[in-house]
Design a protein around this motif. Structure first.
Motif, PDB file in Angstrom:
ATOM      1  N   ILE A 231      30.615  19.152   6.189  1.00 43.76           N
ATOM      2  CA  ILE A 231      30.378  18.668   7.557  1.00 43.76           C
ATOM      3  C   ILE A 231      29.207  19.449   8.133  1.00 43.76           C
ATOM      4  CG2 ILE A 231      31.367  18.251   9.837  1.00 43.76           C
ATOM      5  CD1 ILE A 231      34.158  18.511   8.570  1.00 43.76           C
ATOM      6  N   ASP A 232      28.088  18.776   8.341  1.00 45.39           N
ATOM      7  CA  ASP A 232      26.892  19.441   8.864  1.00 45.39           C
ATOM      8  C   ASP A 232      26.428  18.763  10.152  1.00 45.39           C
ATOM      9  OD1 ASP A 232      26.660  21.205   6.657  1.00 45.39           O
ATOM     10  OD2 ASP A 232      25.698  19.610   5.493  1.00 45.39           O
ATOM     11  N   THR A 233      25.932  19.548  11.076  1.00 51.34           N
ATOM     12  CA  THR A 233      25.320  18.984  12.275  1.00 51.34           C
ATOM     13  C   THR A 233      23.922  18.484  11.924  1.00 51.34           C
ATOM     14  OG1 THR A 233      26.561  20.337  13.857  1.00 51.34           O
ATOM     15  CG2 THR A 233      24.443  19.477  14.588  1.00 51.34           C
ATOM     16  N   ALA A 234      23.703  17.184  12.080  1.00 52.56           N
ATOM     17  CA  ALA A 234      22.387  16.597  11.806  1.00 52.56           C
ATOM     18  C   ALA A 234      21.472  16.732  13.010  1.00 52.56           C
ATOM     19  CB  ALA A 234      22.536  15.123  11.414  1.00 52.56           C
ATOM     20  N   SER A 235      22.034  16.589  14.218  1.00 52.53           N
ATOM     21  CA  SER A 235      21.238  16.753  15.431  1.00 52.53           C
ATOM     22  C   SER A 235      22.163  16.934  16.633  1.00 52.53           C
ATOM     23  CB  SER A 235      20.319  15.548  15.662  1.00 52.53           C
ATOM     24  OG  SER A 235      21.074  14.385  15.939  1.00 52.53           O
ATOM     25  N   PHE A 236      21.617  17.583  17.658  1.00 50.89           N
ATOM     26  CA  PHE A 236      22.331  17.734  18.924  1.00 50.89           C
ATOM     27  C   PHE A 236      21.300  17.548  20.032  1.00 50.89           C
ATOM     28  CE2 PHE A 236      23.911  20.123  22.562  1.00 50.89           C
ATOM     29  CZ  PHE A 236      25.197  19.631  22.663  1.00 50.89           C
ATOM     30  N   SER A 237      21.555  16.598  20.934  1.00 51.12           N
ATOM     31  CA  SER A 237      20.547  16.240  21.926  1.00 51.12           C
ATOM     32  C   SER A 237      21.161  16.051  23.300  1.00 51.12           C
ATOM     33  CB  SER A 237      19.832  14.945  21.516  1.00 51.12           C
ATOM     34  OG  SER A 237      19.307  15.029  20.207  1.00 51.12           O
ATOM     35  N   ILE A 238      20.347  16.384  24.313  1.00 59.42           N
ATOM     36  CA  ILE A 238      20.715  16.124  25.709  1.00 59.42           C
ATOM     37  C   ILE A 238      19.580  15.303  26.329  1.00 59.42           C
ATOM     38  CG2 ILE A 238      21.277  17.105  27.960  1.00 59.42           C
ATOM     39  CD1 ILE A 238      22.128  19.660  26.510  1.00 59.42           C
ATOM     40  N   TYR A 239      19.920  14.127  26.856  1.00 59.03           N
ATOM     41  CA  TYR A 239      18.917  13.246  27.437  1.00 59.03           C
ATOM     42  C   TYR A 239      19.210  13.017  28.927  1.00 59.03           C
ATOM     43  CZ  TYR A 239      18.295  11.959  22.506  1.00 59.03           C
ATOM     44  OH  TYR A 239      18.106  11.980  21.149  1.00 59.03           O
ATOM     45  N   PRO A 240      18.259  13.282  29.800  1.00 56.15           N
ATOM     46  CA  PRO A 240      18.445  12.885  31.203  1.00 56.15           C
ATOM     47  C   PRO A 240      18.322  11.370  31.334  1.00 56.15           C
ATOM     48  CG  PRO A 240      16.266  13.821  30.882  1.00 56.15           C
ATOM     49  CD  PRO A 240      16.995  13.999  29.580  1.00 56.15           C
ATOM     50  N   LYS A 241      19.098  10.784  32.213  1.00 55.89           N
ATOM     51  CA  LYS A 241      19.055   9.337  32.438  1.00 55.89           C
ATOM     52  C   LYS A 241      18.536   9.053  33.842  1.00 55.89           C
ATOM     53  CE  LYS A 241      21.969   6.643  30.640  1.00 55.89           C
ATOM     54  NZ  LYS A 241      23.184   5.826  30.403  1.00 55.89           N
ATOM     55  N   TYR A 242      17.621   8.099  33.915  1.00 51.46           N
ATOM     56  CA  TYR A 242      16.988   7.783  35.189  1.00 51.46           C
ATOM     57  C   TYR A 242      17.190   6.307  35.531  1.00 51.46           C
ATOM     58  CZ  TYR A 242      14.551  12.247  34.652  1.00 51.46           C
ATOM     59  OH  TYR A 242      14.265  13.583  34.492  1.00 51.46           O
TER      60      TYR A 242
END
Length: 220
Positions: free
Chosen positions: A74-85
């Protein structure tokens, strides 16, 4: 003698030779699957979005371990935080945040792929990105394809020599491995949002094709 040998060899390759390309192909059933899926959460407050994502992601990991998937798979491929407008009347207004935690899960039993999806969705996963079919050890299959490529090159040279009535030598003067390739079947899932509840999907595996190519030079 050695100083004269290589020029003579090059001249021999240029005259009274047959150059052919041989290709060998082997098919194999995949024995490893890499599933890319994850958790997406949204909230007006970034801390709330993060907290909810962490809760659901941890639940997914715990569920995977409960059915026998190890930490190493089990590997983390990506972790992202996106602001929504929200764009209105020429103005962008921040409305919240979207958090994504994507995992690569290595499955070493292709029959368990459907169960992996069912388990992760039930535990909180709501994104499916990719599914990749692989061979844990491709080398034995490639070696077999390479053997077939050499055989194919020799068969082609024999046909040419016989057609032209030439006394071809069995052992090539030169043989060069040109390329190797593995063709993986297309993924049935890509950039898909999973339903909150699901039954185990029937994942059908397809053969992987391994190809080797050589160039051989025969004298006559």
């Amino acid at each position: 003698m050695q100083e004269w040998y290589m020029p003579m060899q090059r001249n021999k390759l240029m005259a009274q030779t047959i150059t052919v390309t041989g290709r060998g192909t082997v098919t194999a059933k995949p024995d490893t699957v890499i599933i890319t899926l994850g958790v997406r959460t949204e909230h007006a407050n970034v801390q709330e979005a993060l907290a909810e994502n962490a809760k659901r992601a941890n639940a997914v990991i715990h569920a995977l371990k409960a059915i026998g998937v190890s930490d190493e798979d089990i590997d983390t491929a990506s972790f992202s935080i996106y602001p929504k407008y929200n764009y209105s009347n020429g103005t962008n207004t921040l409305t919240g945040y979207e958090v994504e935690h994507i995992f690569d899960i290595i499955v070493k039993d292709t029959k368990k792929v459907g169960n992996i999806y069912d388990t992760t969705v039930t535990s909180g996963a709501n994104i499916a990105r990719h599914i990749q079919f692989r061979l844990a050890n491709e080398q034995p299959y490639y070696q077999q394809a390479l053997m077939l490529a050499v055989k194919n090159a020799k068969e082609k040279a024999i046909v040419i020599a016989r057609t032209l009535g030439l006394p071809m030598q069995d052992i090539p003067l030169q043989i060069k491995e040109e390329s190797r390739a593995a063709s993986f079947p297309p993924a049935p899932y890509s950039m898909t949002t999973l339903a909150e509840s699901s039954t185990a999907p029937p994942i059908q595996t397809q053969d992987i094709t391994i190809t080797a190519t050589v160039q051989a030079v025969f004298s006559y």
